[in-house]
Motif scaffolding. Structure first.
Motif, PDB file in Angstrom:
ATOM      1  N   VAL A  68     -21.906   0.863  -9.209  1.00 40.68           N
ATOM      2  CA  VAL A  68     -22.255   1.684  -8.055  1.00 40.68           C
ATOM      3  C   VAL A  68     -22.969   2.917  -8.593  1.00 40.68           C
ATOM      4  CG1 VAL A  68     -21.422   3.002  -6.085  1.00 40.68           C
ATOM      5  CG2 VAL A  68     -20.289   0.853  -6.725  1.00 40.68           C
ATOM      6  N   HIS A  69     -24.153   3.173  -8.079  1.00 37.42           N
ATOM      7  CA  HIS A  69     -24.964   4.295  -8.534  1.00 37.42           C
ATOM      8  C   HIS A  69     -24.914   5.420  -7.504  1.00 37.42           C
ATOM      9  CE1 HIS A  69     -26.316   1.340 -11.377  1.00 37.42           C
ATOM     10  NE2 HIS A  69     -27.101   2.227 -11.993  1.00 37.42           N
ATOM     11  N   TYR A  70     -24.651   6.633  -7.986  1.00 35.83           N
ATOM     12  CA  TYR A  70     -24.495   7.806  -7.132  1.00 35.83           C
ATOM     13  C   TYR A  70     -25.557   8.849  -7.461  1.00 35.83           C
ATOM     14  CZ  TYR A  70     -19.720   6.002  -6.565  1.00 35.83           C
ATOM     15  OH  TYR A  70     -18.608   5.227  -6.303  1.00 35.83           O
ATOM     16  N   CYS A  71     -26.056   9.533  -6.446  1.00 37.03           N
ATOM     17  CA  CYS A  71     -26.861  10.718  -6.714  1.00 37.03           C
ATOM     18  C   CYS A  71     -25.980  11.953  -6.526  1.00 37.03           C
ATOM     19  CB  CYS A  71     -28.109  10.787  -5.849  1.00 37.03           C
ATOM     20  SG  CYS A  71     -27.857  11.179  -4.125  1.00 37.03           S
ATOM     21  N   ALA A  72     -26.321  13.004  -7.242  1.00 36.54           N
ATOM     22  CA  ALA A  72     -25.518  14.211  -7.231  1.00 36.54           C
ATOM     23  C   ALA A  72     -26.417  15.422  -7.408  1.00 36.54           C
ATOM     24  CB  ALA A  72     -24.480  14.161  -8.345  1.00 36.54           C
TER      25      ALA A  72
ATOM     26  N   GLN B 193     -25.306  20.331   7.919  1.00 36.91           N
ATOM     27  CA  GLN B 193     -24.412  19.356   7.299  1.00 36.91           C
ATOM     28  C   GLN B 193     -25.069  18.809   6.036  1.00 36.91           C
ATOM     29  OE1 GLN B 193     -23.568  15.978   9.780  1.00 36.91           O
ATOM     30  NE2 GLN B 193     -22.241  15.009   8.276  1.00 36.91           N
ATOM     31  N   VAL B 194     -24.357  18.914   4.914  1.00 34.91           N
ATOM     32  CA  VAL B 194     -24.888  18.419   3.649  1.00 34.91           C
ATOM     33  C   VAL B 194     -24.787  16.901   3.614  1.00 34.91           C
ATOM     34  CG1 VAL B 194     -24.544  18.377   1.166  1.00 34.91           C
ATOM     35  CG2 VAL B 194     -24.294  20.533   2.418  1.00 34.91           C
ATOM     36  N   GLN B 195     -25.905  16.287   3.276  1.00 38.37           N
ATOM     37  CA  GLN B 195     -25.924  14.831   3.153  1.00 38.37           C
ATOM     38  C   GLN B 195     -26.743  14.410   1.958  1.00 38.37           C
ATOM     39  OE1 GLN B 195     -27.283  13.368   7.087  1.00 38.37           O
ATOM     40  NE2 GLN B 195     -25.344  12.275   7.164  1.00 38.37           N
ATOM     41  N   LEU B 196     -26.194  13.506   1.160  1.00 41.14           N
ATOM     42  CA  LEU B 196     -26.930  12.817   0.114  1.00 41.14           C
ATOM     43  C   LEU B 196     -26.740  11.331   0.405  1.00 41.14           C
ATOM     44  CD1 LEU B 196     -26.125  15.673  -1.252  1.00 41.14           C
ATOM     45  CD2 LEU B 196     -26.621  14.497  -3.401  1.00 41.14           C
ATOM     46  N   VAL B 197     -27.837  10.663   0.685  1.00 44.66           N
ATOM     47  CA  VAL B 197     -27.768   9.268   1.103  1.00 44.66           C
ATOM     48  C   VAL B 197     -28.614   8.422   0.169  1.00 44.66           C
ATOM     49  CG1 VAL B 197     -28.137   7.627   2.964  1.00 44.66           C
ATOM     50  CG2 VAL B 197     -27.410   9.969   3.502  1.00 44.66           C
ATOM     51  N   GLU B 198     -27.949   7.534  -0.547  1.00 45.37           N
ATOM     52  CA  GLU B 198     -28.640   6.642  -1.478  1.00 45.37           C
ATOM     53  C   GLU B 198     -29.072   5.354  -0.781  1.00 45.37           C
ATOM     54  OE1 GLU B 198     -25.106   8.449  -3.880  1.00 45.37           O
ATOM     55  OE2 GLU B 198     -25.454   7.591  -1.887  1.00 45.37           O
ATOM     56  N   SER B 199     -30.128   4.760  -1.308  1.00 43.72           N
ATOM     57  CA  SER B 199     -30.591   3.465  -0.830  1.00 43.72           C
ATOM     58  C   SER B 199     -31.330   2.771  -1.956  1.00 43.72           C
ATOM     59  CB  SER B 199     -31.482   3.605   0.403  1.00 43.72           C
ATOM     60  OG  SER B 199     -32.640   4.363   0.096  1.00 43.72           O
ATOM     61  N   GLY B 200     -31.599   1.478  -1.760  1.00 49.37           N
ATOM     62  CA  GLY B 200     -32.403   0.743  -2.728  1.00 49.37           C
ATOM     63  C   GLY B 200     -31.635  -0.167  -3.658  1.00 49.37           C
ATOM     64  N   GLY B 201     -30.314  -0.130  -3.586  1.00 48.05           N
ATOM     65  CA  GLY B 201     -29.531  -1.017  -4.432  1.00 48.05           C
ATOM     66  C   GLY B 201     -29.657  -2.466  -3.984  1.00 48.05           C
TER      67      GLY B 201
ATOM     68  N   LEU C   1     -34.151   3.086  -6.858  1.00 44.37           N
ATOM     69  CA  LEU C   1     -33.163   3.752  -6.020  1.00 44.37           C
ATOM     70  C   LEU C   1     -33.756   5.031  -5.448  1.00 44.37           C
ATOM     71  CD1 LEU C   1     -29.915   3.440  -8.168  1.00 44.37           C
ATOM     72  CD2 LEU C   1     -30.934   1.791  -6.584  1.00 44.37           C
ATOM     73  N   SER C   2     -33.332   5.353  -4.238  1.00 39.01           N
ATOM     74  CA  SER C   2     -33.747   6.592  -3.589  1.00 39.01           C
ATOM     75  C   SER C   2     -32.516   7.338  -3.110  1.00 39.01           C
ATOM     76  CB  SER C   2     -34.651   6.312  -2.387  1.00 39.01           C
ATOM     77  OG  SER C   2     -35.821   5.632  -2.777  1.00 39.01           O
ATOM     78  N   CYS C   3     -32.648   8.649  -3.050  1.00 42.34           N
ATOM     79  CA  CYS C   3     -31.580   9.489  -2.515  1.00 42.34           C
ATOM     80  C   CYS C   3     -32.242  10.566  -1.660  1.00 42.34           C
ATOM     81  CB  CYS C   3     -30.777  10.119  -3.630  1.00 42.34           C
ATOM     82  SG  CYS C   3     -29.568  11.355  -3.086  1.00 42.34           S
TER      83      CYS C   3
ATOM     84  N   TYR D 278     -32.055  22.815  -6.689  1.00 41.40           N
ATOM     85  CA  TYR D 278     -30.913  22.241  -7.378  1.00 41.40           C
ATOM     86  C   TYR D 278     -31.339  21.244  -8.452  1.00 41.40           C
ATOM     87  CZ  TYR D 278     -27.276  23.998  -4.224  1.00 41.40           C
ATOM     88  OH  TYR D 278     -26.394  24.791  -3.527  1.00 41.40           O
ATOM     89  N   THR D 279     -30.618  21.231  -9.550  1.00 43.00           N
ATOM     90  CA  THR D 279     -30.683  20.127 -10.492  1.00 43.00           C
ATOM     91  C   THR D 279     -30.081  18.895  -9.824  1.00 43.00           C
ATOM     92  OG1 THR D 279     -30.507  21.541 -12.448  1.00 43.00           O
ATOM     93  CG2 THR D 279     -29.783  19.262 -12.690  1.00 43.00           C
ATOM     94  N   MET D 280     -30.692  17.746 -10.052  1.00 43.30           N
ATOM     95  CA  MET D 280     -30.166  16.527  -9.444  1.00 43.30           C
ATOM     96  C   MET D 280     -30.041  15.445 -10.501  1.00 43.30           C
ATOM     97  SD  MET D 280     -31.869  16.500  -5.668  1.00 43.30           S
ATOM     98  CE  MET D 280     -30.562  15.431  -5.051  1.00 43.30           C
ATOM     99  N   ALA D 281     -29.165  14.489 -10.230  1.00 45.98           N
ATOM    100  CA  ALA D 281     -28.885  13.477 -11.245  1.00 45.98           C
ATOM    101  C   ALA D 281     -28.395  12.185 -10.609  1.00 45.98           C
ATOM    102  CB  ALA D 281     -27.835  14.000 -12.220  1.00 45.98           C
TER     103      ALA D 281
END
Length: 126
Positions: A95-99, A1-9, A20-22, A32-35
């Motif tokens: 709202v900050h997103y990682c991708a 299962q793909v998961q990207l979970v942000e924290s630190g806001g 921030l962490s992801c 992968y390139t990440m952003a």
């Protein structure tokens, strides 16, 4: 299962810092390139910073250049993406997103990123 979970806001005063962490898992995100992207109320989502799969290449938006630093840790099965944010301004509130993108270059087009986290709120008070 793909998961990207942000924290630190959170809530911080102008001039302060946040990190921030992801955590990205479920695929071989180390290749992968990440952003980081962000979306302020009433505005479109915008590119903040990106990093190549090996960390060699980084790219920043003009609005955060010199204040934010993107980095990543590929050493574990879960890939960690970070955004160190210094000298925060009220206009950084969003709202900050990682991708993650399978493209080999750091692009600022959100359409190139197939995987997204749920986002973490950053609020900077004046």
């Amino acid at each position: 299962q793909v998961q990207l979970v942000e924290s630190g806001g959170g809530l911080v005063q102008a001039g302060g810092s946040l990190r921030l962490s992801c955590a990205a898992s479920g695929r071989t995100f180390r290749s992968y390139t990440m952003a980081w992207f962000r979306q302020a109320p009433g505005k479109e989502r915008e590119f903040v910073a990106g990093i190549s799969w090996n960390g060699v290449s980084t790219r920043y938006s003009d609005s955060v250049k010199g204040r934010f630093t993107i980095s990543r840790d590929n050493t574990k099965n879960t890939v960690y993406l970070y955004l160190q944010m210094n000298s925060l301004k009220p206009e950084d509130t969003a709202v900050h997103y990682c991708a993650a993108s399978s493209r080999g270059v750091v692009l600022d087009d959100q359409g190139e990123y197939a995987y997204w986290g749920q986002g973490t709120q950053v609020t900077v008070s004046s």
